[in-house]
Design a protein around this motif. Structure first.
Motif, PDB file in Angstrom:
ATOM      1  N   GLY A 199       0.794  -1.211   0.000  1.00 15.87           N
ATOM      2  CA  GLY A 199       0.000   0.000   0.000  1.00 15.87           C
ATOM      3  C   GLY A 199       0.832   1.269   0.000  1.00 15.87           C
ATOM      4  O   GLY A 199       2.055   1.256  -0.193  1.00 15.87           O
ATOM      5  N   HIS A 200       0.141   2.373   0.237  1.00  9.74           N
ATOM      6  CA  HIS A 200       0.776   3.694   0.294  1.00  9.74           C
ATOM      7  C   HIS A 200       0.121   4.475   1.429  1.00  9.74           C
ATOM      8  O   HIS A 200      -0.645   5.418   1.194  1.00  9.74           O
ATOM      9  CB  HIS A 200       0.624   4.422  -1.048  1.00  9.74           C
ATOM     10  CG  HIS A 200       1.365   3.778  -2.174  1.00  9.74           C
ATOM     11  ND1 HIS A 200       2.716   3.970  -2.389  1.00  9.74           N
ATOM     12  CD2 HIS A 200       0.954   2.922  -3.133  1.00  9.74           C
ATOM     13  CE1 HIS A 200       3.095   3.274  -3.456  1.00  9.74           C
ATOM     14  NE2 HIS A 200       2.047   2.633  -3.923  1.00  9.74           N
ATOM     15  N   ASN A 201       0.436   4.082   2.641  1.00  9.99           N
ATOM     16  CA  ASN A 201      -0.196   4.733   3.794  1.00  9.99           C
ATOM     17  C   ASN A 201       0.189   6.206   3.918  1.00  9.99           C
ATOM     18  O   ASN A 201      -0.501   6.977   4.591  1.00  9.99           O
ATOM     19  CB  ASN A 201       0.175   4.002   5.082  1.00  9.99           C
ATOM     20  CG  ASN A 201      -0.373   2.578   5.107  1.00  9.99           C
ATOM     21  OD1 ASN A 201      -1.133   2.179   4.220  1.00  9.99           O
ATOM     22  ND2 ASN A 201       0.009   1.819   6.108  1.00  9.99           N
ATOM     23  N   ASP A 202       1.282   6.602   3.273  1.00 13.63           N
ATOM     24  CA  ASP A 202       1.685   8.016   3.306  1.00 13.63           C
ATOM     25  C   ASP A 202       0.970   8.839   2.237  1.00 13.63           C
ATOM     26  O   ASP A 202       1.110  10.059   2.192  1.00 13.63           O
ATOM     27  CB  ASP A 202       3.196   8.153   3.149  1.00 13.63           C
ATOM     28  CG  ASP A 202       3.725   7.519   1.860  1.00 13.63           C
ATOM     29  OD1 ASP A 202       2.912   7.083   1.012  1.00 13.63           O
ATOM     30  OD2 ASP A 202       4.965   7.466   1.705  1.00 13.63           O
ATOM     31  N   GLY A 203       0.221   8.167   1.364  1.00  8.70           N
ATOM     32  CA  GLY A 203      -0.498   8.884   0.321  1.00  8.70           C
ATOM     33  C   GLY A 203       0.379   9.430  -0.776  1.00  8.70           C
ATOM     34  O   GLY A 203      -0.071  10.246  -1.593  1.00  8.70           O
ATOM     35  N   LEU A 204       1.622   8.957  -0.856  1.00  8.31           N
ATOM     36  CA  LEU A 204       2.579   9.521  -1.814  1.00  8.31           C
ATOM     37  C   LEU A 204       2.762   8.645  -3.050  1.00  8.31           C
ATOM     38  O   LEU A 204       3.801   8.690  -3.707  1.00  8.31           O
ATOM     39  CB  LEU A 204       3.924   9.765  -1.122  1.00  8.31           C
ATOM     40  CG  LEU A 204       3.906  10.772   0.026  1.00  8.31           C
ATOM     41  CD1 LEU A 204       5.288  10.926   0.637  1.00  8.31           C
ATOM     42  CD2 LEU A 204       3.359  12.127  -0.442  1.00  8.31           C
ATOM     43  N   ASP A 205       1.781   7.823  -3.351  1.00  5.22           N
ATOM     44  CA  ASP A 205       1.826   7.080  -4.602  1.00  5.22           C
ATOM     45  C   ASP A 205       1.701   8.045  -5.780  1.00  5.22           C
ATOM     46  O   ASP A 205       1.350   9.219  -5.607  1.00  5.22           O
ATOM     47  CB  ASP A 205       0.681   6.059  -4.640  1.00  5.22           C
ATOM     48  CG  ASP A 205      -0.668   6.699  -4.362  1.00  5.22           C
ATOM     49  OD1 ASP A 205      -0.763   7.455  -3.371  1.00  5.22           O
ATOM     50  OD2 ASP A 205      -1.624   6.448  -5.105  1.00  5.22           O
ATOM     51  N   GLU A 206       1.988   7.560  -6.977  1.00  3.05           N
ATOM     52  CA  GLU A 206       1.875   8.409  -8.166  1.00  3.05           C
ATOM     53  C   GLU A 206       0.419   8.873  -8.291  1.00  3.05           C
ATOM     54  O   GLU A 206      -0.484   8.051  -8.456  1.00  3.05           O
ATOM     55  CB  GLU A 206       2.304   7.649  -9.416  1.00  3.05           C
ATOM     56  CG  GLU A 206       2.337   8.498 -10.672  1.00  3.05           C
ATOM     57  CD  GLU A 206       2.881   7.746 -11.876  1.00  3.05           C
ATOM     58  OE1 GLU A 206       3.356   8.406 -12.807  1.00  3.05           O
ATOM     59  OE2 GLU A 206       2.832   6.503 -11.870  1.00  3.05           O
TER      60      GLU A 206
END
Length: 637
Positions: A444-451
């Motif tokens: 996942g991307h719990n930091d919200g920093l996915d593309e």
């Protein structure tokens, strides 16, 4: 639906890429021919370049790294190489390739070895209606021989794989074993120091590669240095039944794992000698769960086969039946895609193993350690770019094949994305771009920093969720994740009519504000949510979303119209720009009919006057195009 004459595009494209080859290629000679393509890690291809016969080049992993797969035949004592480009301190000739053919599931080569023709069939099964079989990470190579002069000839067949199959780093040490289990001979090779869930150069760094064949009369085996083992067959027509136990680096005297079969004296076509190659990892993937913990997931077939020997025996024993099923599937694809054109059917057939070969069907275990076969998630690796897990805008252009083959595959692809975002661990209001930065870690991307592709991915998720329900009649996923679907639709309402500066699935082209095509995606997503609410019995919400979508289409039509020609713009206000408006596909897929017929007619007329040798450019910023913008356009009517 036709945004452009798809058959014409593919006719232009295929005509432009045909190489000057000396054999007959059916239906055409592609840039790379699939050999063993079942998973992101079992993926062997024959790259064509200017045109390569089966014995003009080594088989390679999809990244281009050699995997080492060789084949020889002796006819009346004369040795010929029919696969790979081995260097051996013994004299041999080169078989002459007469033809190549690919279907949706098979690649077939015919080579002449003196007075005998060899038919070499590579079968990567596509088993959409048997998910256990579809999850087995194995493929077949079958070799048969037939005399071409009416005479009788002695024929012996040899094949090996090298340790290159197990790692992306040839300096690493491997070990191996060879066993006879029942009527099956098997070589097994793996890294001495594996890294679970690790990759190097996109190769897995754990698990085992298996090369197997029936232990028939006249079968022999051997492991050892490539030059030694291959020379043994060339000089003697059989292998020594000996095992090299000096475990070493892959590139240290290149250990190979070989089998030979004596076919005896032949006249007419022989029963094929069958080999299987596969790679088993246990566990297969790591997946994030509620609370931020992780879950190890296993390949689905393990719920029915407790040992590697058991699955290999079943797989090899199933070859004839698997071939019959594959031939039936090939014919079905040809009939259905052939309704568009022969060229279109050929490109679809070439694409199917590539699409399904990027996926793996997995299950979890219960607290007692038993397999939970009701918990299926299909994972997909983003291949040839950054290796993300279940990238939403990579799933979307492949969506048609999942709906076509078995809609349940689409449901299982979406399930992992839905389930992760339902945990609340992902902080953004829009849909996540992917489930993890590097396969096989779906963390996942719990930091919200996915593309960030906010409109693209939110629209894709809503569209795909509805299309699965429409195709299958199953609304359980819509019911379970209605909160997320409404959340994403709310975002689309705010940002899709006049999209903010952002990237779309064409991220390689860069960010752009007010994208006409991206706005289409968002509007279709809103219209899709109206249909979802209707299916869920929420008439008022459905009417609200429907009203918004229809209003947006009217406004969009004014924003997107060019003042200098009859076409849609690439971005609002730039009348000299235009691009492929392929997101209209969603409107037709879902049968929403939000966009007027005049838009389709206008774009069709425009594209027909702007085609280059390889099709219509993606947009006016560049001259390149992409087949993903065409392949889905006519698969659903």
């Amino acid at each position: 639906m036709r945004l452009f004459n798809v058959a014409s595009v593919f006719s232009l494209t295929l005509a432009a890429v045909v190489q000057a080859i000396s054999w007959t290629a059916t239906p055409f000679n592609p840039s790379s021919i699939p050999l063993a393509v079942r998973t992101p890690y079992l993926s062997a291809w024959l790259a064509q370049g200017e045109g390569a016969a089966l014995n003009d080049a080594w088989a390679t992993f999809w990244t281009g790294m050699i995997v080492g797969w060789a084949g020889f035949v002796k006819v009346d004592g004369v040795p010929y190489v029919f696969m790979g480009t081995p260097s051996v301190p013994a004299a041999f000739s080169k078989a002459t390739q007469k033809s190549s053919q690919f279907t949706s599931t098979k690649s077939i080569f015919v080579l002449s070895a003196g007075p005998v023709d060899l038919t070499v069939t590579f079968l990567s099964p596509v088993e959409p209606n048997d998910l256990v079989k579809q999850s087995i990470p194995f493929a077949y190579m079958a070799v048969s021989a037939a005399a071409t002069d009416g005479g009788s000839h002695s024929v012996l067949v040899y094949s090996d794989i090298s340790a290159e199959w197990v790692s992306g780093d040839n300096t690493l040490t491997v070990n191996w074993t060879s066993t006879t289990t029942g009527s099956i001979l098997t070589h097994q090779v793996q890294l001495e120091n594996p890294t679970v869930f690790g990759e190097i150069n996109d190769h897995t760094q754990y698990g085992s590669t298996f090369y197997s064949t029936p232990n028939a009369v006249g079968a022999t085996f051997q492991t050892g240095a490539d030059v030694t083992v291959r020379a043994q067959f060339i000089n003697n027509g059989k292998l020594a039944n000996t095992l090299d136990t000096a475990f070493r680096a892959i590139e240290d005297n290149w250990p190979v794992f070989a089998f030979a079969h004596d076919l005896g004296t032949i006249t007419t076509a022989t029963t094929p000698v069958v080999f299987s190659v596969g790679m088993i990892r246990d566990p297969a993937l790591e997946y994030i769960v509620a609370g931020g913990g992780t879950q190890s997931r296993n390949l689905l077939f393990m719920s029915e086969f407790t040992t590697s020997a058991a699955v290999i025996s079943s797989f090899l024993g199933d070859y004839s039946a698997a071939l019959a099923r594959a031939t039936a599937f090939d014919a079905q694809v040809q009939r259905d895609a052939g309704k568009i054109s022969a060229d279109y059917a050929a490109v679809v057939a070439l694409s199917i193993r590539q699409a399904l070969g990027a996926t793996e069907l997995t299950i979890s275990k219960t607290a007692t350690g038993a397999f939970n076969t009701t918990d299926i998630i299909l994972f997909l690796k983003e291949i040839s770019s950054d290796g993300n897990v279940n990238t939403v805008d990579v799933i979307f252009p492949a969506w048609s094949i999942f709906l076509y083959a078995n809609p349940a595959l689409g449901k299982y692809l979406l399930e992992g994305l839905f389930r992760y975002q339902a945990t609340g661990l992902y902080p953004n209001a829009w849909s996540v771009h992917d489930l993890g930065a590097s396969y096989p870690k779906a963390l996942g991307h719990n930091d919200g920093l996915d593309e960030a592709m906010p409109v693209e991915e939110s629209g894709n998720m809503v569209i795909m969720a509805l299309s699965y329900a429409q195709k299958s009649g199953d609304i359980s996923q819509l019911q379970r994740y209605s909160g997320l679907l409404n959340q994403w639709t709310g975002f689309l309402i705010n940002d899709s009519l006049i999209p903010a500066n952002q990237i779309s699935t064409d991220d390689f082209a860069g960010a752009l504000a007010n994208q006409t095509n991206l706005a289409i995606k968002g509007i279709v997503g809103i219209g899709a949510m109206a249909e979802i609410e209707s299916l869920l019995g929420n008439a008022a919400q459905s009417a609200n979303y429907s009203s918004i979508a229809k209003s947006y289409v009217t406004q969009w039509r004014n924003f997107s119209a060019s003042t200098t020609g009859a076409h849609l713009t690439l971005s609002y206000g730039n009348s000299s720009s235009w691009g492929l408006s392929y997101n209209l596909f969603g409107d037709k897929l879902l049968k929403l009919n939000l966009f007027p017929a005049s838009v389709y007619a206008e774009q069709t007329a425009w594209y027909q006057t702007h085609a280059n040798a390889f099709g219509v450019p993606l947009d006016t910023r560049h001259t390149y195009t992409k087949t993903g913008a065409y392949l889905g356009q006519t698969t659903v009517r």
